[in-house]
Design a protein around this motif. Structure first.
Motif, short mmCIF file in Angstrom:
data_model
loop_
_atom_site.label_atom_id
_atom_site.label_comp_id
_atom_site.label_asym_id
_atom_site.label_seq_id
_atom_site.Cartn_x
_atom_site.Cartn_y
_atom_site.Cartn_z
N PHE A 58 0.83 -1.20 0.00
CA PHE A 58 0.00 0.00 0.00
C PHE A 58 0.86 1.26 0.00
N ASP A 59 0.49 2.22 -0.82
CA ASP A 59 0.92 3.59 -0.57
C ASP A 59 0.19 4.05 0.69
N LYS A 60 0.60 5.15 1.27
CA LYS A 60 -0.05 5.62 2.51
C LYS A 60 -1.01 6.78 2.25
N ASP A 61 -0.45 7.97 2.03
CA ASP A 61 -1.29 9.17 1.92
C ASP A 61 -2.08 9.17 0.62
N GLY A 62 -3.38 9.32 0.74
CA GLY A 62 -4.27 9.31 -0.41
C GLY A 62 -4.80 7.93 -0.71
N THR A 63 -4.16 6.91 -0.15
CA THR A 63 -4.58 5.53 -0.36
C THR A 63 -5.21 4.96 0.90
N LEU A 64 -4.52 5.10 2.01
CA LEU A 64 -5.04 4.62 3.29
C LEU A 64 -5.65 5.74 4.13
N ILE A 179 3.70 -1.40 3.54
CA ILE A 179 3.46 0.00 3.20
C ILE A 179 4.73 0.57 2.61
N CYS A 180 4.59 1.23 1.47
CA CYS A 180 5.71 1.89 0.82
C CYS A 180 5.30 3.33 0.57
N THR A 181 5.93 4.25 1.26
CA THR A 181 5.51 5.65 1.23
C THR A 181 6.70 6.59 1.09
N ASN A 198 -0.01 -1.09 13.69
CA ASN A 198 1.41 -1.42 13.59
C ASN A 198 1.69 -2.91 13.72
N GLN A 199 0.87 -3.66 14.45
CA GLN A 199 1.09 -5.10 14.59
C GLN A 199 0.57 -5.89 13.41
N MET A 200 -0.15 -5.22 12.50
CA MET A 200 -0.76 -5.93 11.38
C MET A 200 0.04 -5.78 10.09
N VAL A 201 1.05 -4.90 10.11
CA VAL A 201 1.84 -4.63 8.91
C VAL A 201 3.15 -5.39 8.98
N ASP A 202 3.46 -6.11 7.91
CA ASP A 202 4.64 -6.97 7.90
C ASP A 202 5.92 -6.24 7.51
N ASN A 220 12.29 -0.27 -3.85
CA ASN A 220 11.53 -0.44 -2.61
C ASN A 220 10.58 -1.64 -2.70
N ALA A 221 9.89 -1.77 -3.82
CA ALA A 221 8.96 -2.88 -3.98
C ALA A 221 9.69 -4.21 -3.99
N LEU A 222 10.80 -4.28 -4.70
CA LEU A 222 11.56 -5.53 -4.77
C LEU A 222 12.18 -5.88 -3.42
N THR A 223 12.59 -4.86 -2.66
CA THR A 223 13.13 -5.11 -1.32
C THR A 223 12.06 -5.70 -0.42
N ILE A 224 10.86 -5.14 -0.49
CA ILE A 224 9.74 -5.64 0.32
C ILE A 224 9.46 -7.11 -0.02
#
Length: 302
Positions: A58-64, A179-181, A198-202, A220-224
């Motif tokens: 997920f992106d953060k701002d505007g998405t979540l 989350i990648c922001t 915070n406990q739900m995000v890997d 960033n995506a490939l690192t995740i």
């Protein structure tokens, strides 16, 4: 009717093959071929969509969370401080640089929505030097004026959807969450803590993390994916900007979902998105592979 973006390439290729057959293929046969091509493409695409994804990034701002409730006040206050510290009347130019419309009080696609804080600061330093401020003073002014946005403040933090429910549903289906922001780690972790997520995000990757690269760079995506042991083909990117969707494409992820809850509009995003939805509240059928072509994707003009 709406279709997934991938169907366009499949249907167009089949139609091109029929057209290349020469004069023996008459106009009415081309029309029939077009319909058959579309059906074949949609059938093949639905088979692909029936695969459940293992990871959602997920992106953060505007998405979540709501982008405008946080960043509009920050933009106005930042421009005011820069004018005070520089004695220059350049708010309008700062707004334009950041992609902020003062008349609509909204942020549009641009530096503020897609860049990191380091990129924003560097661009404002350059703007000041272009207006005659020497480099030393320009850096000092920016350092004093461009502060971190309180993205975890309860006064400005607004969920776009019930994130406890969404993340809980993903977890119950064995889907990992990342989350990648472009936002800072302090602001991002503060947001997750404020919302009890915070406990739900890997995995979390932020704009100021060491080694992180601004979207749409694939790192960033490939690192995740590597850190979580998930192949990129099993990952889905969800975001509201061209940079988000561009990262999904450059990293060759298994799919991308554009949300219309942030700064990007249909005409900004449709050419990069495999699916397009109003908000993350419409996401689960896509993640689980239950979403059929025609339910949530960008329009296709065949």
């Amino acid at each position: 009717m709406v279709f997934s973006r991938r169907a366009l390439a499949l249907a167009s290729q089949l139609l091109h093959n029929a057209s290349a057959a020469g004069p023996i293929v008459q106009q009415q046969h081309l029309h029939t071929c077009s319909r058959l091509a579309g059906s074949a493409a949609l059938k093949q695409l639905n088979e692909v969509n029936n695969e459940k994804k293992s990871l959602v990034i997920f992106d953060k701002d505007g998405t979540l969370i709501c982008f405008h409730s946080m960043w509009v006040p920050w933009t106005l206050e930042t421009a005011k401080r820069i004018e005070e510290h520089s004695s220059l009347a350049i708010s309008d130019k700062i707004f334009k640089l950041l992609g902020f419309c003062p008349h609509q009080q909204k942020v549009r696609p641009g530096l503020l929505a897609e860049g990191t804080m380091a990129q924003i600061r560097q661009s404002i330093v350059q703007l000041l030097t272009e207006h005659g401020v020497d480099a030393v003073n320009a850096n000092r002014i920016v350092s004093d004026s461009v502060v971190e946005c309180a993205t975890h403040s309860k006064h400005t933090l607004k969920e776009i959807h019930d994130l406890q429910k969404l993340f809980g549903d993903l977890k119950r289906h064995g889907v990992k969450i990342a989350i990648c922001t472009a936002d800072s780690r302090i602001g991002t972790m503060g947001m997750l803590e404020s919302l009890g997520l915070n406990q739900m995000v890997d995995r979390v990757v932020c704009g100021d993390d060491e080694g992180a690269m601004p979207k749409p760079h694939p790192r960033n995506a490939l690192t995740i994916c590597a850190d979580l042991g998930i192949s990129p083909e099993q990952a889905l990117m969800v975001g509201d900007t061209v940079a988000d969707l561009g990262m999904a494409r450059s990293a060759r992820l298994g799919g991308s979902v554009a949300v219309l809850s942030g700064v990007g509009e249909h005409h900004d995003l449709h050419h990069l998105a495999d699916h397009m939805v109003d908000s993350v509240g419409d996401l689960m059928p896509i993640v689980l592979g239950a979403s059929k072509v025609g339910s949530s994707a960008a329009p296709l003009n065949l």
